[in-house]
Design a protein around this motif. Structure first.
Motif, short mmCIF file in Angstrom:
data_model
loop_
_atom_site.label_atom_id
_atom_site.label_comp_id
_atom_site.label_asym_id
_atom_site.label_seq_id
_atom_site.Cartn_x
_atom_site.Cartn_y
_atom_site.Cartn_z
N SER A 188 38.51 41.31 39.68
CA SER A 188 37.25 42.03 38.37
C SER A 188 36.15 41.01 37.99
CB SER A 188 37.98 42.56 37.38
OG SER A 188 37.05 42.88 36.41
N LEU A 189 34.51 41.59 37.63
CA LEU A 189 34.63 40.48 37.54
C LEU A 189 33.85 41.46 36.02
CD1 LEU A 189 31.92 38.98 39.98
CD2 LEU A 189 32.93 38.06 38.42
N THR A 190 34.84 42.27 35.54
CA THR A 190 33.87 42.82 34.70
C THR A 190 34.26 42.09 33.47
OG1 THR A 190 34.76 45.26 35.82
CG2 THR A 190 34.40 45.74 33.31
N THR A 191 32.33 42.29 32.30
CA THR A 191 33.31 41.67 31.08
C THR A 191 33.96 43.60 30.09
OG1 THR A 191 31.27 41.73 31.22
CG2 THR A 191 31.54 42.35 28.67
N ASP A 210 40.71 37.73 37.63
CA ASP A 210 39.50 38.49 36.70
C ASP A 210 38.26 37.00 36.42
OD1 ASP A 210 38.04 40.04 34.43
OD2 ASP A 210 39.20 38.77 33.73
N ALA A 211 37.07 37.26 36.90
CA ALA A 211 36.48 36.13 35.69
C ALA A 211 35.19 37.02 35.37
CB ALA A 211 35.99 35.53 37.07
N GLY A 212 35.27 38.32 34.56
CA GLY A 212 34.53 38.81 33.44
C GLY A 212 35.55 38.39 31.72
N SER A 213 34.41 38.24 30.99
CA SER A 213 34.81 38.05 29.64
C SER A 213 35.50 39.38 29.28
CB SER A 213 33.56 37.67 29.19
OG SER A 213 32.66 39.18 29.04
N VAL A 214 36.65 39.01 27.95
CA VAL A 214 37.09 40.13 27.51
C VAL A 214 36.85 39.62 25.91
CG1 VAL A 214 39.57 40.56 26.17
CG2 VAL A 214 39.02 39.69 29.28
N THR A 219 47.66 42.99 22.43
CA THR A 219 47.89 42.28 23.17
C THR A 219 47.11 42.46 23.94
OG1 THR A 219 50.60 42.95 22.79
CG2 THR A 219 49.86 41.78 24.47
N VAL A 220 46.95 40.23 24.45
CA VAL A 220 45.48 40.62 25.12
C VAL A 220 45.47 39.40 26.16
CG1 VAL A 220 42.63 39.85 25.12
CG2 VAL A 220 43.83 40.75 23.04
N GLY A 221 45.24 39.59 27.05
CA GLY A 221 45.76 38.61 28.24
C GLY A 221 44.59 38.58 29.48
N GLY A 222 44.64 37.20 29.59
CA GLY A 222 43.00 36.94 30.46
C GLY A 222 43.61 37.75 31.67
N VAL A 227 55.59 42.43 38.91
CA VAL A 227 56.07 41.26 39.58
C VAL A 227 54.27 40.49 39.81
CG1 VAL A 227 56.08 39.54 41.73
CG2 VAL A 227 57.62 41.57 40.60
N THR A 228 53.70 39.72 39.44
CA THR A 228 52.36 38.66 39.41
C THR A 228 53.00 37.71 40.51
OG1 THR A 228 51.40 39.90 37.36
CG2 THR A 228 49.98 38.42 38.70
N ALA A 229 51.95 36.77 41.92
CA ALA A 229 51.73 35.68 42.92
C ALA A 229 50.68 35.96 42.90
CB ALA A 229 52.70 36.42 43.65
N ASP A 230 49.83 34.06 42.82
CA ASP A 230 49.20 33.72 43.29
C ASP A 230 47.55 34.27 42.64
OD1 ASP A 230 50.12 32.72 45.26
OD2 ASP A 230 50.61 33.92 46.47
N SER A 231 47.73 34.63 41.43
CA SER A 231 46.28 35.30 40.92
C SER A 231 46.21 34.76 39.90
CB SER A 231 47.54 36.94 40.30
OG SER A 231 47.91 38.39 41.31
N TYR A 232 45.34 34.73 39.92
CA TYR A 232 44.20 33.54 38.41
C TYR A 232 43.55 34.74 37.46
CZ TYR A 232 46.21 30.77 42.60
OH TYR A 232 47.12 30.30 42.86
N TYR A 233 42.56 33.57 36.42
CA TYR A 233 41.73 34.18 35.92
C TYR A 233 40.82 32.67 34.98
CZ TYR A 233 44.67 33.71 31.13
OH TYR A 233 45.29 32.61 29.97
#
Length: 282
Positions: free
Chosen positions: A41-44, A70-74, A81-84, A94-100
């Protein structure tokens, strides 16, 4: 359910419980099995004074998420609760090999639901462990330097064409010895060798054909390699198709009376009681 090889861009506004760039919630509760893989996601995202907000998804209810970013602004002032990557992360998810992108999102949480990386790191192929480049993903300047999905048609801007075209390892047949099954690993590739007829040892004066299959390492591709550009110093003939790391090489093991240097690279024969040193027997 399954969601894979998908992306979002643009703007999302939320005023209820779950808001995210790709999904509001990924739900695998109540007996569902849900997998989300190879998405971004590149969504703002803007969802102030709501409950659960994430750059990628507002909440993950027991689902499996792999190779996503994710590389969109939040923007979520006042949210519960807020997460990148993920806002609410239930036990069992389960979250694997994932980034922001921590600089773009302005967040730095790392509670198992996505690893924060700088913008420079998000554009560096080395961090994307277990991601399939270039078959599923590309790293392209056309996507502002972030990974894009291969089906989007962007050029592999950050992949380098393999340039190490000499198979340095000594793989030529040596009389009485077993065939080698791998080439020496380089910075650009690894490689295996399959021999026609599956010989257990080489007999004197025997013609042999090897198929060398190279595998490009992360950051490299065989796209752009010209036909018949590889060389194997100890082979009689060498060929490869364009844009391929599969090489066919033919050899002939020395007949009786020839001596190798111990690794097949050079063979010597007697001529007028002197060594005639002219390279590998072919």
């Amino acid at each position: 359910g399954v969601c894979r090889e998908s992306f979002t861009a643009g703007n999302v506004s939320g005023s209820y419980r779950y808001t995210g760039g790709l999904t509001g919630v990924i739900d695998a509760a109540n007996g569902f099995t849900t997998h989300v893989s190879d998405c971004y996601s590149l969504t703002t995202v803007s969802a102030p004074d709501t409950q659960y907000v994430g750059g990628f998804t507002g909440a993950n209810w027991y689902a499996n998420v792999a190779r996503c970013y994710d590389a969109g602004s939040v923007s979520a002032a006042g949210a519960t609760t807020v997460g990148g990557l993920t806002g609410l992360f239930y036990d069992g998810a389960v979250t694997a090999d994932s980034y922001y992108d921590t600089q773009v999102t302005g967040l730095s949480d790392n509670l198992g639901q996505g690893v924060p990386k700088t913008t420079a790191e998000m554009k560096d192929l080395d961090i994307f462990t277990n991601w399939d480049f270039p078959d599923v993903w590309t790293l392209s300047d056309d996507n502002n330097g972030y990974p894009a999905l291969a089906w989007q048609g962007y050029e592999h801007g950050s992949l380098q064409t393999v340039a190490d075209l000499i198979i340095e390892d000594a793989i030529a047949p040596i009389n009485g010895e077993a065939p080698k099954t791998a080439v020496a690993e380089t910075d650009e590739y690894t490689g295996t060798i399959a021999w026609a007829g599956d010989p257990t040892t080489f007999a004197p004066g025997t013609a042999c054909t090897a198929t060398i299959t190279l595998t490009a390492k992360d950051g490299y591709t065989f796209d752009g390699v010209e036909a018949n550009s590889f060389s194997v110093p100890s082979a009689a003939t060498v060929s490869n198709a364009a844009d391929s790391g599969v090489i066919s090489a033919t050899f002939k093991s020395p007949p009786d009376g020839y001596i190798t240097d111990g690794n097949g690279i050079m063979a010597y024969r007697y001529v007028s009681n002197n060594f005639d040193i002219h390279g590998t027997y072919k």
